[in-house]
Write a protein that holds these residues in place. Structure first.
Motif, PDB file in Angstrom:
ATOM      1  N   MET A 154      27.173  24.985 -20.922  1.00  0.00           N
ATOM      2  CA  MET A 154      27.690  26.333 -20.843  1.00  0.00           C
ATOM      3  C   MET A 154      26.473  27.202 -20.223  1.00  0.00           C
ATOM      4  N   ARG A 155      26.738  27.970 -19.322  1.00  0.00           N
ATOM      5  CA  ARG A 155      25.849  28.871 -18.585  1.00  0.00           C
ATOM      6  C   ARG A 155      26.400  30.159 -18.735  1.00  0.00           C
ATOM      7  N   PHE A 156      25.781  31.169 -18.954  1.00  0.00           N
ATOM      8  CA  PHE A 156      26.073  32.653 -19.064  1.00  0.00           C
ATOM      9  C   PHE A 156      24.707  33.504 -18.981  1.00  0.00           C
ATOM     10  N   GLY A 157      25.191  34.764 -18.693  1.00  0.00           N
ATOM     11  CA  GLY A 157      24.005  35.919 -18.516  1.00  0.00           C
ATOM     12  C   GLY A 157      23.507  36.324 -19.812  1.00  0.00           C
ATOM     13  N   ALA A 158      21.864  36.576 -19.878  1.00  0.00           N
ATOM     14  CA  ALA A 158      21.548  37.174 -21.106  1.00  0.00           C
ATOM     15  C   ALA A 158      20.428  37.884 -20.566  1.00  0.00           C
ATOM     16  N   ALA A 159      19.907  39.094 -21.445  1.00  0.00           N
ATOM     17  CA  ALA A 159      18.757  39.737 -21.238  1.00  0.00           C
ATOM     18  C   ALA A 159      17.459  39.155 -22.097  1.00  0.00           C
ATOM     19  N   VAL A 160      16.665  38.448 -21.252  1.00  0.00           N
ATOM     20  CA  VAL A 160      15.581  37.526 -21.845  1.00  0.00           C
ATOM     21  C   VAL A 160      14.217  38.670 -22.031  1.00  0.00           C
ATOM     22  N   LEU A 161      13.594  38.582 -22.986  1.00  0.00           N
ATOM     23  CA  LEU A 161      12.209  39.364 -23.190  1.00  0.00           C
ATOM     24  C   LEU A 161      11.373  38.031 -23.136  1.00  0.00           C
ATOM     25  N   ARG A 162      10.357  38.112 -22.292  1.00  0.00           N
ATOM     26  CA  ARG A 162       9.539  37.090 -21.975  1.00  0.00           C
ATOM     27  C   ARG A 162       8.051  37.150 -22.568  1.00  0.00           C
ATOM     28  N   SER A 163       7.748  38.583 -22.728  1.00  0.00           N
ATOM     29  CA  SER A 163       6.482  38.857 -23.269  1.00  0.00           C
ATOM     30  C   SER A 163       6.490  40.222 -24.005  1.00  0.00           C
ATOM     31  N   TYR A 164       5.573  40.643 -24.796  1.00  0.00           N
ATOM     32  CA  TYR A 164       5.693  41.731 -25.282  1.00  0.00           C
ATOM     33  C   TYR A 164       5.261  43.018 -24.414  1.00  0.00           C
ATOM     34  N   GLU A 165       4.855  42.710 -23.465  1.00  0.00           N
ATOM     35  CA  GLU A 165       4.589  43.863 -22.444  1.00  0.00           C
ATOM     36  C   GLU A 165       5.563  44.000 -21.305  1.00  0.00           C
ATOM     37  N   SER A 166       6.583  42.908 -21.106  1.00  0.00           N
ATOM     38  CA  SER A 166       7.471  42.800 -19.817  1.00  0.00           C
ATOM     39  C   SER A 166       8.653  43.724 -20.296  1.00  0.00           C
ATOM     40  N   ARG A 167       9.550  43.595 -18.972  1.00  0.00           N
ATOM     41  CA  ARG A 167      10.811  44.370 -19.262  1.00  0.00           C
ATOM     42  C   ARG A 167      11.630  43.475 -19.376  1.00  0.00           C
ATOM     43  N   PHE A 168      12.887  43.818 -19.828  1.00  0.00           N
ATOM     44  CA  PHE A 168      13.874  42.570 -20.157  1.00  0.00           C
ATOM     45  C   PHE A 168      14.428  42.100 -18.575  1.00  0.00           C
TER      46      PHE A 168
ATOM     47  N   CYS B 234      19.157  48.489 -31.151  1.00  0.00           N
ATOM     48  CA  CYS B 234      18.485  49.066 -32.258  1.00  0.00           C
ATOM     49  C   CYS B 234      17.213  49.243 -32.191  1.00  0.00           C
ATOM     50  N   ARG B 235      16.252  50.156 -32.736  1.00  0.00           N
ATOM     51  CA  ARG B 235      15.128  50.132 -32.679  1.00  0.00           C
ATOM     52  C   ARG B 235      13.982  48.936 -33.360  1.00  0.00           C
ATOM     53  N   THR B 236      14.937  48.161 -33.987  1.00  0.00           N
ATOM     54  CA  THR B 236      14.231  47.055 -34.445  1.00  0.00           C
ATOM     55  C   THR B 236      14.295  46.003 -33.331  1.00  0.00           C
ATOM     56  N   ASP B 237      15.167  46.045 -32.590  1.00  0.00           N
ATOM     57  CA  ASP B 237      14.934  45.041 -31.030  1.00  0.00           C
ATOM     58  C   ASP B 237      13.704  45.502 -30.366  1.00  0.00           C
ATOM     59  N   LEU B 238      13.633  47.167 -30.234  1.00  0.00           N
ATOM     60  CA  LEU B 238      12.223  47.460 -29.518  1.00  0.00           C
ATOM     61  C   LEU B 238      11.107  47.288 -29.997  1.00  0.00           C
ATOM     62  N   ALA B 239      11.286  47.227 -31.422  1.00  0.00           N
ATOM     63  CA  ALA B 239       9.850  47.195 -32.273  1.00  0.00           C
ATOM     64  C   ALA B 239       9.403  45.688 -32.047  1.00  0.00           C
ATOM     65  N   VAL B 240       9.926  44.896 -31.528  1.00  0.00           N
ATOM     66  CA  VAL B 240       9.426  43.379 -31.289  1.00  0.00           C
ATOM     67  C   VAL B 240       8.047  43.525 -30.412  1.00  0.00           C
ATOM     68  N   ARG B 241       8.206  44.695 -29.631  1.00  0.00           N
ATOM     69  CA  ARG B 241       7.269  44.660 -28.656  1.00  0.00           C
ATOM     70  C   ARG B 241       5.632  45.036 -29.606  1.00  0.00           C
ATOM     71  N   ARG B 242       5.867  45.509 -31.043  1.00  0.00           N
ATOM     72  CA  ARG B 242       4.730  45.994 -31.709  1.00  0.00           C
ATOM     73  C   ARG B 242       4.513  44.987 -32.832  1.00  0.00           C
ATOM     74  N   SER B 243       5.372  43.632 -32.638  1.00  0.00           N
ATOM     75  CA  SER B 243       5.408  43.029 -33.898  1.00  0.00           C
ATOM     76  C   SER B 243       3.841  42.035 -33.890  1.00  0.00           C
ATOM     77  N   ALA B 244       2.799  42.490 -33.083  1.00  0.00           N
ATOM     78  CA  ALA B 244       1.709  41.655 -33.260  1.00  0.00           C
ATOM     79  C   ALA B 244       1.850  40.180 -33.244  1.00  0.00           C
ATOM     80  N   GLY B 245       2.826  39.705 -32.234  1.00  0.00           N
ATOM     81  CA  GLY B 245       3.118  38.277 -32.222  1.00  0.00           C
ATOM     82  C   GLY B 245       3.774  37.598 -33.176  1.00  0.00           C
ATOM     83  N   ARG B 246       4.302  38.238 -34.079  1.00  0.00           N
ATOM     84  CA  ARG B 246       5.131  37.700 -35.121  1.00  0.00           C
ATOM     85  C   ARG B 246       6.374  37.132 -34.771  1.00  0.00           C
ATOM     86  N   SER B 247       6.973  37.815 -33.726  1.00  0.00           N
ATOM     87  CA  SER B 247       8.130  37.467 -33.414  1.00  0.00           C
ATOM     88  C   SER B 247       7.942  36.602 -32.223  1.00  0.00           C
ATOM     89  N   PRO B 248       8.871  35.445 -32.287  1.00  0.00           N
ATOM     90  CA  PRO B 248       8.623  34.441 -30.956  1.00  0.00           C
ATOM     91  C   PRO B 248       9.091  34.848 -29.913  1.00  0.00           C
TER      92      PRO B 248
END
Length: 367
Positions: A1-15, A41-55
């Motif tokens: 099954m193929r579908f669209g999704a917003a992927v975050l590839r690095s802590y510095e990149s945009r979706f 949610c701000r928890t989603d955006l906090a991934v950028r500041r997670s010091a690499g803990r969120s894969p």
């Protein structure tokens, strides 16, 4: 099954909205949901500041709502066509899960924040076959579809505007749950809410619905105007003698206070604004040590951290939708919708405080 999704590839990149692949249908206990809307949610955006803990790379999003399109196994308790709100993941068998406290699941951090469930993770890849992180908060719902455990889905009335309901699974659940579950606020109680964002304003609405006298503290005049619309007394966070003013407004001090800001200064103000034996709840994650000023924690005052509003989602979400239908929890007034393709604009608006609760709507079906 193929579908669209917003992927975050690095802590510095945009979706980036990409095609992703789900290699198999639902396993036992899972459901496939067509996402109608997902809160940011701000928890989603906090991934950028997670010091690499969120894969990463990963598909984030954990305030999804939509329609069941496929079920796995006979025991999901859900059927194709059911409208569902998705909430956080929990193991279901630890002491806290068995004790109706799934927000304090022994595996909460690993399941929701730092890796997700490992089983069946390889089914989810990008278009080139590259591995994506296991489900974020059991959902990864910045997408057209999400594969979730039926345990994390709450059936709702199909007459409700499903595309707007996702934040009831986390942000609005947290604020309202703190009021009704953690504090047990009732008629005539007094509560001060620090921070009038999505969580704080949900707390204000729930407190008003419970018959409490509510003070809302924020630094943004437009947020304070919203709080006042929901019958709270607005106070600017920079007001001189803030805690003294709250004590006067609440006849000697608030019985409860909720801090959503993580600000050490406001946390101390909140403690001083409490009456003796008052209770301060914190929902924001603290990133530094919290210095308490002399006298702030005297006279039986106490402080605790509140996770996900101490909620059992299957109980609280129907209660909140019932209050909305009765005109007593108008959460829709906090929402602005964006096409999923505009996720980066939604993030910018959220960071800048131009929107209280963005909701991303797949395939451009924004209201």
């Amino acid at each position: 099954m193929r579908f669209g999704a917003a992927v975050l590839r690095s802590y510095e990149s945009r979706f980036a909205v990409e095609e992703v692949i789900l290699a198999a249908g639902p396993a036992d206990g899972e459901i496939l949901v067509r996402i109608a809307g997902c809160g940011m949610c701000r928890t989603d955006l906090a991934v950028r500041r997670s010091a690499g803990r969120s894969p990463l790379p990963a598909v984030l999003g954990h305030e999804g709502a939509g329609v069941v399109v496929e079920t796995g196994g006979p025991d999901t308790g859900l059927s194709v066509g059911d409208h569902v709100v998705l909430s956080f993941d929990s193991c279901g068998h630890c002491r806290n899960c068995m004790g109706a406290a799934p927000a304090y699941c022994d595996s909460f951090a690993s399941l929701n924040l730092f890796g997700g469930r490992g089983e069946n993770a390889a089914r989810f890849t990008d278009a080139a076959g590259g591995e994506l992180a296991p489900r974020w908060f059991g959902q990864s719902s910045f997408a057209e579809y999400a594969m979730v455990l039926a345990r994390n889905a709450v059936r709702v009335d199909p007459a409700l505007p499903i595309e707007l309901l996702g934040p009831l699974g986390c942000g609005f659940l947290t604020g309202a749950g703190a009021v009704v579950n953690s504090f047990g606020v009732g008629p005539g109680d007094t509560i001060a809410v620090f921070g009038a964002g999505a969580v704080g304003l949900a707390a204000v609405m729930a407190a008003t619905a419970a018959g409490a006298v509510t003070v809302a503290v924020d630094r943004h005049p437009e947020r304070l105007a919203l709080a006042e619309r929901f019958r709270a007394i607005p106070l600017h966070a920079a007001s001189a003698g803030l805690s003294d003013r709250i004590r006067r407004l609440t006849d000697g001090g608030a019985r409860y206070a909720l801090d959503t800001t993580g600000s050490a200064q406001l946390i101390n103000d909140a403690l001083r604004a409490l009456r003796p034996t008052g209770h301060l709840g914190l929902v924001a994650r603290l990133h530094t040590a919290l210095p308490l000023e002399p006298g702030a924690l005297d006279r039986g005052r106490r402080i605790s951290h509140i996770c996900e509003g101490d909620a059992v989602p299957g109980l609280l979400i129907p209660r909140l939708t019932g209050l909305w239908q009765a005109g007593r929890f108008p959460f829709d007034q906090l929402i602005r919708t964006y096409p999923l393709a505009d996720i980066n604009e939604a993030e910018r608006d959220c960071d800048a405080g131009r929107v209280v609760k963005p909701i991303l709507v797949p395939e451009g079906r924004n209201r």
